[in-house]
Design a protein around this motif. Structure first.
Motif, PDB file in Angstrom:
ATOM      1  N   LEU A   1      10.017  10.826  -1.486  1.00 46.14           N
ATOM      2  CA  LEU A   1       9.647   9.409  -1.530  1.00 46.14           C
ATOM      3  C   LEU A   1       9.666   8.797  -0.127  1.00 46.14           C
ATOM      4  O   LEU A   1       8.771   8.020   0.225  1.00 46.14           O
ATOM      5  N   VAL A   2      10.675   9.142   0.671  1.00 47.06           N
ATOM      6  CA  VAL A   2      10.774   8.589   2.021  1.00 47.06           C
ATOM      7  C   VAL A   2       9.595   9.047   2.884  1.00 47.06           C
ATOM      8  O   VAL A   2       8.954   8.247   3.574  1.00 47.06           O
ATOM      9  N   CYS A   3       9.310  10.340   2.859  1.00 46.69           N
ATOM     10  CA  CYS A   3       8.196  10.876   3.652  1.00 46.69           C
ATOM     11  C   CYS A   3       6.863  10.311   3.196  1.00 46.69           C
ATOM     12  O   CYS A   3       5.994   9.993   4.017  1.00 46.69           O
ATOM     13  N   THR A   4       6.704  10.168   1.888  1.00 49.18           N
ATOM     14  CA  THR A   4       5.470   9.590   1.352  1.00 49.18           C
ATOM     15  C   THR A   4       5.304   8.149   1.800  1.00 49.18           C
ATOM     16  O   THR A   4       4.219   7.730   2.216  1.00 49.18           O
ATOM     17  N   PHE A   5       6.382   7.377   1.723  1.00 51.38           N
ATOM     18  CA  PHE A   5       6.344   5.971   2.127  1.00 51.38           C
ATOM     19  C   PHE A   5       5.974   5.831   3.604  1.00 51.38           C
ATOM     20  O   PHE A   5       5.093   5.037   3.965  1.00 51.38           O
ATOM     21  N   LEU A   6       6.607   6.602   4.460  1.00 45.90           N
ATOM     22  CA  LEU A   6       6.357   6.494   5.897  1.00 45.90           C
ATOM     23  C   LEU A   6       4.944   6.933   6.262  1.00 45.90           C
ATOM     24  O   LEU A   6       4.273   6.290   7.082  1.00 45.90           O
ATOM     25  N   LEU A   7       4.483   8.023   5.662  1.00 39.55           N
ATOM     26  CA  LEU A   7       3.135   8.498   5.954  1.00 39.55           C
ATOM     27  C   LEU A   7       2.088   7.491   5.479  1.00 39.55           C
ATOM     28  O   LEU A   7       1.110   7.211   6.187  1.00 39.55           O
ATOM     29  N   ALA A   8       2.289   6.919   4.294  1.00 36.76           N
ATOM     30  CA  ALA A   8       1.354   5.923   3.779  1.00 36.76           C
ATOM     31  C   ALA A   8       1.371   4.665   4.645  1.00 36.76           C
ATOM     32  O   ALA A   8       0.327   4.045   4.881  1.00 36.76           O
ATOM     33  N   LEU A   9       2.547   4.293   5.130  1.00 35.47           N
ATOM     34  CA  LEU A   9       2.663   3.130   6.011  1.00 35.47           C
ATOM     35  C   LEU A   9       1.930   3.373   7.321  1.00 35.47           C
ATOM     36  O   LEU A   9       1.264   2.484   7.863  1.00 35.47           O
ATOM     37  N   PHE A  10       2.028   4.595   7.814  1.00 34.35           N
ATOM     38  CA  PHE A  10       1.309   4.980   9.034  1.00 34.35           C
ATOM     39  C   PHE A  10      -0.194   4.831   8.846  1.00 34.35           C
ATOM     40  O   PHE A  10      -0.897   4.262   9.691  1.00 34.35           O
ATOM     41  N   LEU A  11      -0.719   5.312   7.720  1.00 29.43           N
ATOM     42  CA  LEU A  11      -2.156   5.228   7.445  1.00 29.43           C
ATOM     43  C   LEU A  11      -2.601   3.775   7.272  1.00 29.43           C
ATOM     44  O   LEU A  11      -3.681   3.388   7.739  1.00 29.43           O
ATOM     45  N   ALA A  12      -1.781   2.967   6.611  1.00 24.61           N
ATOM     46  CA  ALA A  12      -2.132   1.559   6.379  1.00 24.61           C
ATOM     47  C   ALA A  12      -2.169   0.786   7.691  1.00 24.61           C
ATOM     48  O   ALA A  12      -3.068  -0.036   7.913  1.00 24.61           O
ATOM     49  N   LEU A  13      -1.215   1.033   8.566  1.00 20.65           N
ATOM     50  CA  LEU A  13      -1.170   0.325   9.846  1.00 20.65           C
ATOM     51  C   LEU A  13      -2.335   0.731  10.750  1.00 20.65           C
ATOM     52  O   LEU A  13      -2.935  -0.119  11.421  1.00 20.65           O
ATOM     53  N   THR A  14      -2.667   2.016  10.774  1.00 25.10           N
ATOM     54  CA  THR A  14      -3.804   2.451  11.594  1.00 25.10           C
ATOM     55  C   THR A  14      -5.120   1.882  11.060  1.00 25.10           C
ATOM     56  O   THR A  14      -6.031   1.585  11.836  1.00 25.10           O
TER      57      THR A  14
ATOM     58  N   ILE B   1       0.836  -1.200   0.000  1.00 26.33           N
ATOM     59  CA  ILE B   1       0.000   0.000   0.000  1.00 26.33           C
ATOM     60  C   ILE B   1       0.872   1.253   0.000  1.00 26.33           C
ATOM     61  O   ILE B   1       0.621   2.213  -0.741  1.00 26.33           O
ATOM     62  N   ALA B   2       1.916   1.246   0.825  1.00 23.82           N
ATOM     63  CA  ALA B   2       2.829   2.393   0.887  1.00 23.82           C
ATOM     64  C   ALA B   2       3.576   2.574  -0.428  1.00 23.82           C
ATOM     65  O   ALA B   2       3.800   3.704  -0.882  1.00 23.82           O
ATOM     66  N   LEU B   3       3.968   1.470  -1.064  1.00 19.12           N
ATOM     67  CA  LEU B   3       4.649   1.553  -2.354  1.00 19.12           C
ATOM     68  C   LEU B   3       3.737   2.160  -3.423  1.00 19.12           C
ATOM     69  O   LEU B   3       4.204   2.858  -4.328  1.00 19.12           O
ATOM     70  N   GLY B   4       2.443   1.904  -3.299  1.00 14.31           N
ATOM     71  CA  GLY B   4       1.495   2.509  -4.230  1.00 14.31           C
ATOM     72  C   GLY B   4       1.518   4.026  -4.143  1.00 14.31           C
ATOM     73  O   GLY B   4       1.421   4.721  -5.162  1.00 14.31           O
ATOM     74  N   PHE B   5       1.679   4.552  -2.938  1.00 17.97           N
ATOM     75  CA  PHE B   5       1.763   6.005  -2.770  1.00 17.97           C
ATOM     76  C   PHE B   5       3.089   6.540  -3.321  1.00 17.97           C
ATOM     77  O   PHE B   5       3.134   7.651  -3.857  1.00 17.97           O
ATOM     78  N   ILE B   6       4.153   5.770  -3.183  1.00 19.21           N
ATOM     79  CA  ILE B   6       5.434   6.193  -3.748  1.00 19.21           C
ATOM     80  C   ILE B   6       5.333   6.314  -5.264  1.00 19.21           C
ATOM     81  O   ILE B   6       5.839   7.266  -5.876  1.00 19.21           O
ATOM     82  N   LEU B   7       4.659   5.344  -5.895  1.00 21.04           N
ATOM     83  CA  LEU B   7       4.491   5.389  -7.350  1.00 21.04           C
ATOM     84  C   LEU B   7       3.643   6.583  -7.761  1.00 21.04           C
ATOM     85  O   LEU B   7       3.885   7.202  -8.806  1.00 21.04           O
ATOM     86  N   ARG B   8       2.655   6.946  -6.959  1.00 16.36           N
ATOM     87  CA  ARG B   8       1.863   8.145  -7.244  1.00 16.36           C
ATOM     88  C   ARG B   8       2.740   9.397  -7.192  1.00 16.36           C
ATOM     89  O   ARG B   8       2.672  10.261  -8.075  1.00 16.36           O
ATOM     90  N   ALA B   9       3.546   9.490  -6.123  1.00 17.29           N
ATOM     91  CA  ALA B   9       4.428  10.645  -5.988  1.00 17.29           C
ATOM     92  C   ALA B   9       5.449  10.697  -7.122  1.00 17.29           C
ATOM     93  O   ALA B   9       5.734  11.775  -7.674  1.00 17.29           O
ATOM     94  N   ALA B  10       5.990   9.535  -7.480  1.00 20.08           N
ATOM     95  CA  ALA B  10       6.957   9.476  -8.586  1.00 20.08           C
ATOM     96  C   ALA B  10       6.303   9.868  -9.898  1.00 20.08           C
ATOM     97  O   ALA B  10       6.914  10.540 -10.740  1.00 20.08           O
ATOM     98  N   ALA B  11       5.049   9.464 -10.082  1.00 18.33           N
ATOM     99  CA  ALA B  11       4.330   9.806 -11.311  1.00 18.33           C
ATOM    100  C   ALA B  11       4.189  11.314 -11.461  1.00 18.33           C
ATOM    101  O   ALA B  11       4.327  11.855 -12.568  1.00 18.33           O
TER     102      ALA B  11
END
Length: 305
Positions: A181-194, A157-167
């Protein structure tokens, strides 16, 4: 013998118009989820090219392209899970599971929408096309397999957000900031875990039986993961503001990030709103105002200093 007039019989028969069919297709594409694609605009904002001729329009096209592409994956997912959804207390009301939307119509539409979105992505920018294709294959893999693999599910799920940001960066040929990319990955991981925590604690046994991956998680383990990711997110963003090469005043946006993370945790623990981050963003005014203030403040610092 009770006979009804012919006109009355016709009125009792359901009529599915072309408009209702398009509405049901749109509903199946989950428009509320499209807010996730707004991360695409991060590239043009932080590259300071929002006022460059044609770049904003390209980014808008990229956003719409990802909306259609992600919506197509949702339709494919519903087509694959139609029998399971029929037995689900909530998902059985979805257009395909309830029978309101026909399988042939959905199948034809998803083929056309996928081909159209991927084709237009490559036409817009060859590199953007490859990122869009990678996103499509990743989300498809998640829907059919990876969503049932513990830990890998939230990472995907977090990688999906990285691809969006990269796009958003490649579509305007901008350099991709590793900090973005790092901030996007961590924030997306936070949302997925919650979200996993919310599902684990609030869904009943019958609903949880439709999401097998929840059996692999425990609330205590998720709380520890969230704690690690939360601190990492704040630290990564803080380091970004110090070392990214932008104005030193960008560090004034750190409180917005801290408040946003804490506010979302409050909504998860006290308001049971962790199941849908996009709904929480749209319904919680303090969180929405905070995000808007962060966007405005960041833009003013990037473009005026």
């Amino acid at each position: 013998m009770n006979l009804q007039p012919k006109e009355a019989q016709l009125q009792t028969q359901p009529v599915v118009s072309q408009k209702s069919g398009l509405y049901l297709l749109l509903k199946t594409m989950r428009p509320k989820q499209w807010t996730k694609n707004l991360i695409i605009f991060a590239g043009i904002i932080f590259a300071r090219k929002i006022f460059t001729d044609g770049y904003l329009l390209k980014t808008l096209y990229a956003f719409l392209d990802f909306c259609i592409l992600s919506g197509s994956v949702y339709i494919i997912n519903d087509l694959a899970d139609i029998e399971k959804d029929k037995a689900h207390p909530k998902k059985r009301n979805r257009p395909l599971a309830s029978g309101q939307l026909s399988v042939p119509l959905a199948t034809v539409f998803v083929i056309l929408s996928t081909v159209l979105s991927l084709g237009s992505a490559f036409f817009l920018n060859i590199n953007f096309g490859f990122v869009a294709l990678a996103y499509f294959l990743l989300t498809l893999s998640y829907s059919f397999k990876l969503k049932n693999v513990v830990i890998i599910d939230v990472i995907v799920i977090a990688l999906g957000f990285i691809l969006r940001a990269a796009a958003g960066a490649v579509v305007i040929a901008a350099d991709i900031s590793p900090w973005l990319l790092v901030c996007t990955f961590l924030l997306a991981l936070f949302l997925a875990l919650t979200k996993r925590r919310h599902e684990l604690l609030l869904l009943d046994d019958k609903a949880r039986s439709h999401r097998k991956i929840l059996d692999e998680y425990q609330p205590e383990m998720l709380d520890q993961m969230i704690s690690v990711v939360t601190s990492s997110t704040v630290m990564a963003y803080s380091l970004y503001t110090f070392t990214s090469g932008h104005s030193i005043y960008l560090m004034t946006t750190i409180p917005f990030v801290v408040y946003g993370i804490f506010r979302y945790q409050y909504l998860v623990h006290q308001k049971d709103m962790g199941g849908s981050p996009e709904v929480a963003l749209l319904k919680d005014k303090p969180l929405l105002i905070n995000v808007l203030l962060w966007v405005v403040t960041s833009a003013l610092i990037l473009y005026l200093t």
